[in-house]
Design a protein around this motif. Sequence first.
Motif: not given
Lengths: 228, 405
Positions: A148-173
């Motif tokens: 759930q925390q990582q999903r919040v992080a994805v939502a946060r990453a998208l908040a300002s409508k970026p051109k792209f999202v970079l995710a460094d090993e988002p599922t490692a934990n």
Amino acid sequence: MNIIDIKNLYKTYNDSEVKVHAVNGVDLSFEKGEFAAIVGPSGSGKTTLLNMLGGLDQPTEGSILIDGTDLSQLKSSQLIDFRMRNIGFVFQAYNLIPVLTAKENVEFIMHLQNRPKAERESRTMELLKAVGLEGRENSRPNKLSGGQQQRVAVARALASKPKFVLADEPTANLDSKSTENLLDIMEELNRKENVTFIFSTHDQRVMNKAHRVITLEDGKIISDVRKN
Amino acid sequence: MIASVAWRNIWRSPVRSGVIIAAIAIGMFAGVFTTTFTKGWMNQRLEAGVETEVSHIQIHDPKFTENYELKKYIPGGVQLSEEILQDETVNGTSPRIVIQSMIASSETGTGVRIMGIDPEKEKTVTNLYTKVIEGDYFESMNRNPVFIGKKLAKKLKVKLHSKLVITLQDAQGHITGGAFRVCGIYNASNGMYEEMNVFVRNTDLARLAALDETVAHEIVVHLKEPEKLEKHTNSLQAKYTELDVQNWKQLTPELGYINEIGNMYTYMFVVIILLALGFGIVNTMLMVVLERVKELGMLMAVGMSKARVFWMLMLETVLLTLTGGITGILLGLGVTYATMKKGIDLSMYATGLEDWGYSTHIYPTVETEMVIVISILVVITGILASIYPARKALKYNPAEAIRTE
Ligand SMILES: Nc1ncnc2c1ncn2[C@@H]1O[C@H](COP(=O)(O)OP(=O)(O)O)[C@@H](O)[C@H]1O
Ligand SMILES: [Mg+2]
């Protein structure tokens, strides 16, 4: 039209006795709407590459153009602003501000950008819904699972409508179920809203979900495969 | 938003923050209470010095103040005193005959300053008559009454109604003496004053010293508006150019500076406490920064500028400091208000103080200005203490910060 053009990129660490060529001559482009994985064993240079791509670290040599803007030409204050507007980040851990609720974490960047309240609220609720966290908006990170925390992080990453999202090993934990869930959400955002995702991983199941797999070894690209 | 994050961050480690907040609160409590206590003490000393001992203005022949020579009186001083009283800014005046002399009991003797006064007029310039602890103020005794201080009574080993002999050199240069009886004993809370100042009726003293009853060595003036002291001193001096007009600040410079010195000491005390606390705050914030390197890196990555990170940490430090500071200040004020009415009795522990004119029963006093200055000092401490830890946080670039273990 490419949104990212990486040319002849090098990153060399000199601080130890031996020079480490963490990124060793990379040429790479991404188009709008890609869902790409950067894979490779630990130490192959994935994090270093993503950090430079996100403007968090300076290349030793080479250039990175984002929609025509050369990152190396930006002053540090411009770079911060550029990052905030154009790039979304998801890290392996420590993504969220522990003292803020899920909703406040997502809103945080929009606050820094002084967006009007109504816009902030509607965008936040829309994103939390998209990542399946409706009803959890007032929970603090320590009351949420890792997934759930990582999903919040994805939502946060998208908040300002970026051109792209970079995710460094988002599922490692994450456990396999949460990993699959997170990837599904990312893929859906990619498919429905054409969000560009570039993520690193060394997890085979995550690679399988990617539409393009770029393999690094010792800082060099050894393969770049597109699936259809 | 940043302020809210800063505030909530304080409570991430409630124990650690609680300890430093408690330390600040205790320090500031001590600082504030010491301040109000000292202030009350100094005000009391000032009040006693002015209202009991010196009064507002004294007028002498310029030569008299040099060595208290008997003949350097103001001719027609009693008349002049009445004249000054006509001024509407003047509350009361009292002419005095002042003679350095010896006073002796059956046991022992000592040198003192004898003041020949008109008791009724004297009541309008000082409140010494309210400080009677035994007997009365020239009321019941008709023949040669003498009014002496507690400390002198002890020194001469005399009681009420005891006989005292005053010996002096009269206007013709003859040594002469007269017998007086103790009509009252006063407590001025100032041992030195009590030992030195002896009061008799001006008529009795004039007769003994062979002086005319119309003369005075000293005219004491009590003003209606003590805050306009300088102005009235100057206008009296301009009017009586042959005489020496001095106000209490000139007569007793140590009283004039008592406020400044008192303030300086208490501010120094507060600054030293804050300095010590400052190191504790720096230490706490350094721990905070070290713990949060990754999180700070993340914040910088997602769009917080270094200036904002710096501001957030500074705000957190200032809020932490203020929480402790305000608690301590309120505690200090609370104890001050609780003890203000009844005062604090130190006579058990500090008997020597009275010898120097400092009361041993202290009524703490709040001065708004001091509370404001202390609050500002607390904020400044917070700001200064935040600089070093916040700068530490900015050393990292976001990529390094996120990588740290
Ligand atoms: N700050 C640094 N100083 C020195 N060497 C570094 C630093 N950061 C990374 N490296 C080295 O660069 C190489 C690539 O690291 P990294 O990009 O983290 O790889 P990955 O993310 O694929 O595991 C590794 O050999 C690592 O030890
Ligand atoms: Mg890595």
